[in-house]
Design a protein around this motif. Structure first.
Motif, mmCIF file in Angstrom:
data_model
loop_
_atom_site.group_PDB
_atom_site.id
_atom_site.type_symbol
_atom_site.label_atom_id
_atom_site.label_comp_id
_atom_site.label_asym_id
_atom_site.label_seq_id
_atom_site.Cartn_x
_atom_site.Cartn_y
_atom_site.Cartn_z
ATOM 1 N N GLY A 11 38.390 64.429 53.680
ATOM 2 C CA GLY A 11 37.100 65.074 53.462
ATOM 3 C C GLY A 11 35.927 64.205 53.873
ATOM 4 N N GLU B 249 27.712 64.933 51.837
ATOM 5 C CA GLU B 249 29.100 65.272 51.519
ATOM 6 C C GLU B 249 29.239 66.709 51.042
ATOM 7 O OE1 GLU B 249 30.542 62.424 48.777
ATOM 8 O OE2 GLU B 249 30.332 60.718 50.155
ATOM 9 N N GLN B 250 28.214 67.234 50.390
ATOM 10 C CA GLN B 250 28.287 68.594 49.864
ATOM 11 C C GLN B 250 28.436 69.622 50.986
ATOM 12 O OE1 GLN B 250 24.952 69.650 47.381
ATOM 13 N NE2 GLN B 250 25.788 71.658 46.835
ATOM 14 N N ASN C 36 31.941 69.390 52.492
ATOM 15 C CA ASN C 36 32.965 69.980 51.618
ATOM 16 C C ASN C 36 32.978 71.498 51.723
ATOM 17 O OD1 ASN C 36 33.966 67.558 50.645
ATOM 18 N ND2 ASN C 36 32.465 67.458 48.975
ATOM 19 N N GLN D 211 36.120 73.838 52.978
ATOM 20 C CA GLN D 211 36.692 74.797 52.025
ATOM 21 C C GLN D 211 35.957 76.132 52.145
ATOM 22 O OE1 GLN D 211 36.564 73.021 48.127
ATOM 23 N NE2 GLN D 211 37.583 71.156 48.809
#
Length: 504
Positions: free
Chosen positions: A261, A484-485, A488, A492
């Motif tokens: 990730g 990072e959000q 992610n 996903q």
């Protein structure tokens, strides 16, 4: 005797070609006639010998006036092949240097007069630099030869020819047009006991390769070929000055490791912002760069720029790697591993910070060069990736040609892979091959969530493409790494919505 002399004299009128071969005999024959006239007396010969002598004198004069034209170039006035070959035979040993004026043919395509002026200025520069005891000749309209005789060893002579080629590349102004001539050179050693000079001449000339730019996306049938040639030539000339004018830029496209990730690094992508043309697409200038002698210079600039960026990332606490493309022209330089090592040292980086990308075509075409480069770089901790895997004429040959650490599935197979059975079969095979060999596989050109999910579900771990991010400036790339959000969410996606879309 009189009949024989008259017959020979009249036969000489057949043509200059015969006279050229018989010139020594003509001189001897005229002397014989003059002696005969003295012995017999002109009035007893009826004037026949006098007439024969006049014919021979006329033939000699024609020979003298035609020989310089036959053995000198019409534009430059330089000696042609025949005097060069004669000199080589006379010296029996020495070094032959040939200089190719690549700009001549390109200029001729749209401006023959400018091409002729370029040739004359190159000849003027060359003859001013070459010592008098060396012969400069013109082999054809765009190739000049230098004969360096037996007094200089091959290594020193080659260095001299290289220096001449470099000097001829200085800027030349033709009116308002600035031209930086592209000069290629070759050298060959001649020894009379090992072959004929004609053979060395032909072999040295044939060693020049003039790559053609065949990007079909640029071919527009409605455009005049002369306009295309002028445009391409001008782009090349501007590109020669792009580094000095600080017009080149570097962008970075994130490389995604889906298993962790995280962003694992970036591919460095070259961009050119022209002061008047604006942003010139890579598909337009990269083929021109690789077809000329600009790849080493621009490639070294790109390597330094990428290394400097990685140093900044690491100073900011981000342990990232940068991937840099290397062209076939750069592989021609035996010192490439040393240049790469010095660049890393200059920016205080270890080998683990760099990944070198070779296209499959380059890896196969360069053969031993690519293999030696791979061995030299991997021993320093630098990774090697094969780009555009699957598009070459023999992908499995690339596996045997060099040792490498990553395969990049070409975007041609990634596009709509979720809906194309042929692409699915190819991608599945490459992923299986990677697992079997213990080599990472990256899918490039991923543009949709559907493509990403299909590849991820079939074992692909590494990704690159517009779905995640377009090429970014160094600053924007770091912003993406920290976000990072967003990453992610991309890793996903709403699988239910996508499944419905794929079934529709």
């Amino acid at each position: 005797m009189v009949a024989i002399l008259i017959t020979l004299a009249v036969a000489g009128m057949v043509g200059i070609a015969l006279a050229v071969r018989l010139r020594p005999q003509l001189i001897q024959l005229r002397g014989s006639i003059e002696r005969a006239e003295g012995l017999i007396g002109v009035k007893h010969t009826g004037g026949f010998l006098t007439r024969a002598s006049q014919i021979i004198v006329a033939m000699e004069q024609a020979l003298q006036s035609s020989a310089p034209r036959a053995q000198s170039h019409a534009i430059s006035g330089l000696p042609t092949r025949e005097p060069l070959i004669a000199r080589m035979k006379s010296d029996r040993k020495g070094t032959l240097g040939i200089l190719a004026l690549k700009d001549y043919d390109r200029l001729c395509a749209f401006d023959p007069e400018s091409a002729e002026r370029l040739l004359l200025i190159m000849v003027e520069r060359l003859t001013a630099m070459v010592p008098r005891d060396q012969l400069v000749a013109q082999l054809d309209r765009s190739h000049l030869a230098i004969w360096i005789g037996p007094d200089m060893e091959l290594a020193a002579a080659t260095t001299e020819v290289e220096a001449l080629a470099y000097s001829l590349g200085d800027r030349w102004c033709d009116g308002e047009r600035e031209i930086f001539p592209e000069i290629a050179f070759r050298t060959g050693e001649f020894r009379s006991d090992s072959g004929a000079p004609e053979a060395l001449l032909s072999q040295t000339l044939s060693s020049f390769s003039v790559p053609l730019i065949t990007d079909v996306r640029e071919i527009v049938s409605s455009i005049d070929p002369a306009i295309q040639s002028r445009e391409r030539f001008q782009i090349e000339q501007d590109l020669r000055q792009a580094v000095g004018r600080d017009e080149l830029r570097m962008q970075f496209q994130p490389l995604i490791d889906a298993s962790t990730g995280r962003v694992s690094g970036a591919e460095a992508l070259l961009r050119w912002h022209h002061p008047t043309r604006g942003l010139i697409p890579p598909t337009r200038f990269i083929p021109i760069m690789e077809a000329s002698d600009l790849s080493p210079e621009i490639g070294l600039w790109a390597l330094n720029r990428a290394a400097r960026e990685v140093r900044q990332w690491r100073d900011g606490g981000h342990d990232l790697r940068v991937a840099v493309n290397v062209s076939g022209r750069q592989l021609d330089g035996a010192d490439l591993p040393l240049l790469i090592e010095r660049t890393l040292a200059r920016h205080d980086l270890g080998g683990e910070a760099l990944e070198i990308e070779l296209t499959e075509t380059v890896a196969l075409a360069e053969g031993d060069c690519a293999a030696r480069l791979s061995d030299a770089l991997r021993s320093r901790g630098i990774r090697i990736a094969i780009d555009d895997f699957g598009t070459g004429y023999s992908s499995f040959a690339a596996l045997n040609a060099i040792a490498f650490d990553k395969i990049k599935i070409d975007r041609a197979f990634v596009t709509d892979v979720h809906a194309r059975r042929e692409s699915q079969a190819i991608c599945s095979s490459i992923l299986t091959l990677g697992r079997g060999l213990g080599i990472n596989v990256l899918a490039e050109g991923v543009e949709t969530a559907e493509e990403f999910l299909w590849l991820r579900d079939h074992g692909c771990r590494f990704f690159q493409g517009f779905y995640f991010a377009r090429p970014l400036s160094g600053e924007d790339f770091l912003t993406f790494v920290k976000d990072e959000q967003t990453l992610n969410k991309l890793l996903q996606p709403d699988t239910q919505l996508i499944s419905e879309r794929m079934r529709a």
